[in-house]
Structure formats: structure tokens, C-alpha cells
Design a protein around this motif. Structure first.
Motif, PDB file in Angstrom:
ATOM      1  N   LEU A 144      42.621  44.801  38.931  1.00  0.00           N
ATOM      2  CA  LEU A 144      41.311  44.017  37.484  1.00  0.00           C
ATOM      3  C   LEU A 144      42.238  43.062  37.550  1.00  0.00           C
ATOM      4  O   LEU A 144      40.567  41.822  38.039  1.00  0.00           O
ATOM      5  N   LEU A 145      42.633  42.802  37.045  1.00  0.00           N
ATOM      6  CA  LEU A 145      42.876  41.432  36.934  1.00  0.00           C
ATOM      7  C   LEU A 145      42.152  40.455  38.017  1.00  0.00           C
ATOM      8  O   LEU A 145      42.019  39.578  37.667  1.00  0.00           O
ATOM      9  N   GLY A 146      43.207  40.817  39.017  1.00  0.00           N
ATOM     10  CA  GLY A 146      43.452  39.795  40.131  1.00  0.00           C
ATOM     11  C   GLY A 146      41.506  39.554  40.847  1.00  0.00           C
ATOM     12  O   GLY A 146      41.450  38.710  41.184  1.00  0.00           O
ATOM     13  N   ALA A 147      40.656  40.509  41.045  1.00  0.00           N
ATOM     14  CA  ALA A 147      38.960  40.827  40.551  1.00  0.00           C
ATOM     15  C   ALA A 147      39.115  39.459  39.910  1.00  0.00           C
ATOM     16  O   ALA A 147      37.425  39.168  40.623  1.00  0.00           O
ATOM     17  N   LEU A 148      38.885  39.872  38.666  1.00  0.00           N
ATOM     18  CA  LEU A 148      38.352  39.234  37.845  1.00  0.00           C
ATOM     19  C   LEU A 148      38.772  37.385  37.562  1.00  0.00           C
ATOM     20  O   LEU A 148      38.190  37.004  37.730  1.00  0.00           O
ATOM     21  N   LEU A 149      39.539  37.377  38.085  1.00  0.00           N
ATOM     22  CA  LEU A 149      40.309  35.725  38.062  1.00  0.00           C
ATOM     23  C   LEU A 149      40.130  35.312  39.830  1.00  0.00           C
ATOM     24  O   LEU A 149      39.424  33.972  39.826  1.00  0.00           O
ATOM     25  N   GLU A 150      39.385  36.113  40.772  1.00  0.00           N
ATOM     26  CA  GLU A 150      38.594  36.049  41.547  1.00  0.00           C
ATOM     27  C   GLU A 150      37.418  35.823  42.508  1.00  0.00           C
ATOM     28  O   GLU A 150      36.865  34.684  42.524  1.00  0.00           O
ATOM     29  N   PHE A 151      37.024  36.407  41.385  1.00  0.00           N
ATOM     30  CA  PHE A 151      35.654  36.822  41.272  1.00  0.00           C
ATOM     31  C   PHE A 151      34.388  35.552  40.536  1.00  0.00           C
ATOM     32  O   PHE A 151      33.494  35.846  40.813  1.00  0.00           O
TER      33      PHE A 151
END
Length: 225
Positions: free
Chosen positions: A37-44
Motif C-alpha cells: 500500500l505505502l509503495g503504491a501510494l507514493l508511486e501513483f
């Protein structure tokens, strides 16, 4: 509107993805863990994150922590929490920055896709939506020694509807009273709670909820998801 979905149960996650796509949302990512989740939020950097509070690796508050961490780096990132229980500490932390764009729904009280989609759009637009059951539980914990104890029954009804994100007009319609009466009750509520009145509905809701949830009520994290 771009959405990131975080839900560890495969069937529920896929169901959410299909429902959202059917209503025209773009799924930027769908994940089953807090790190994902954290990775997706920061990336997208989506328009909104729909987050199960309890995610792997520990299944405690990992989902919320990941969302809050992302919101610290992306101020105002809209977050809609999904849970099976009313968990006061989580609502307090989510509302703490007062930026809006927050929601808290109980999974077993989402009764239609229209209701769910409306909530998503409201939160993505910077609004605040709290499930009525969450609000009722929070209001119901006020005792005589707390500020809520000084509210009349009608004021408590108005406060609950305010916390659901309703406008004065919507509250008046719901309670079968005039908007002038709602405005009068609102002024009284703010006075009794020691909060300055505001014409900004979202700010008003955040101020009221932040005040309610800043009152120590004891207890820790309840069990469940």
C-alpha cells in the motif's frame, strides 16, 4: 479518478476492484499488504486510497499506519478506511491533521454500490464521511462530566448528522426543521463544546470530531479487523 485499493482478502479485494471499474474508476493498484500500500501510494499518488485498517504483516493497524505515513508525505491525500469495528483511536489519528479528505466506513454497513461510490467521491473531493454507527458510538460515550453531557437531545441529533458530513440544508430536511433552527442549534453546539463556529462544513465536522475524540475515554485497541 485513480484509486489504490488495499485489502488482504482476495475475494473482497477483487470484488472492490470490479465494482469500482464498473463505475468508471481507474485502479492504479490493488494490494494485500501494508508495504504494498505505502509503495503504491507514493508511486501513483492516487485521487483516493481505500484501505482496510488491518493488513499484513501483523494484521493489527498496518493498513492505517501505511496510509498515514503516505499522507505525511503527500499532504491531504484522501483516505477512506474500511473496518469491521468502531475503533476510536484510528478515527482520531486519521482526523488529527484536520486536512479533510477522510472517511471511515464499516464493511457490514455498506448497503449499496451507489452509497459506496458517493462516499468515495465525497472523500476524494476533500470531504469527511463517517459511518453513522461510528458517530453514534463516539457520541454515545459522552458522560455527564464531559462536554457532550451539556447538549440537548436535538443538539446531539444535529451534531451526529454534522459528523456524517451533512450540510445544514440536509440536516434540516432530515429532522423536519428549518435551516434557521439548524443554524441556531449549531451555534449552541459550538459554544458548549468551546469551538468557534465555521461556515465551512468540512472544517466544522473535523473540528467537532477532533474534539470528541481528543477526550480520554480509556481502553485500547478492540479485537477484530
Amino acid at each position: 479518478m485513480r484509486v489504490v485499493v488495499a485489502e488482504d482478502l482476495f475475494l473482497l479485494r477483487e470484488g472492490l476492484v470490479r465494482l469500482l471499474k464498473a463505475h468508471g474508476f481507474e485502479i492504479a493498484a490493488a494490494t494485500g499488504s501494508a508495504p504494498g500500500l505505502l509503495g503504491a501510494l507514493l508511486e501513483f499518488r492516487p485521487d483516493i486510497a481505500i484501505v482496510d485498517i488491518r493488513l499484513p504483516p501483523t494484521h493489527t493497524d498496518d493498513g492505517l499506519r501505511a496510509a498515514l505515513s503516505a499522507r505525511e508525505r503527500i499532504p491531504g491525500l484522501p483516505i477512506l478506511l474500511l473496518s469491521q469495528y468502531v475503533e476510536q483511536i484510528y478515527a482520531r489519528e486519521l482526523l488529527a491533521d484536520g486536512a479533510g479528505g477522510v472517511g471511515y466506513l464499516l464493511k457490514d454497513r455498506v448497503f449499496s454500490d451507489d452509497q459506496f461510490v458517493d462516499t468515495i467521491r465525497t472523500v476524494a473531493g476533500g470531504g469527511t464521511v463517517m459511518d453513522p454507527e461510528v458517530v453514534t458510538r463516539l457520541l454515545g460515550r459522552g458522560g455527564r462530566g464531559e462536554p457532550l453531557g451539556g447538549l440537548t437531545e436535538r443538539e446531539r441529533q444535529v451534531l451526529e448528522l454534522m459528523a456524517e458530513g451533512r450540510s445544514n440544508s440536509a440536516i434540516a430536511h432530515r429532522l423536519f426543521v428549518s435551516e434557521k433552527a439548524v443554524s441556531k442549534h449549531s451555534t449552541s453546539i459550538f459554544s458548549k463544546l468551546g469551538l468557534a463556529p465555521s461556515d465551512d462544513d468540512n472544517r466544522r465536522v473535523l473540528a467537532v470530531l477532533a474534539h470528541l475524540m481528543s477526550t480520554p475515554r480509556g481502553g485500547g485497541h478492540p479485537p477484530g479487523r
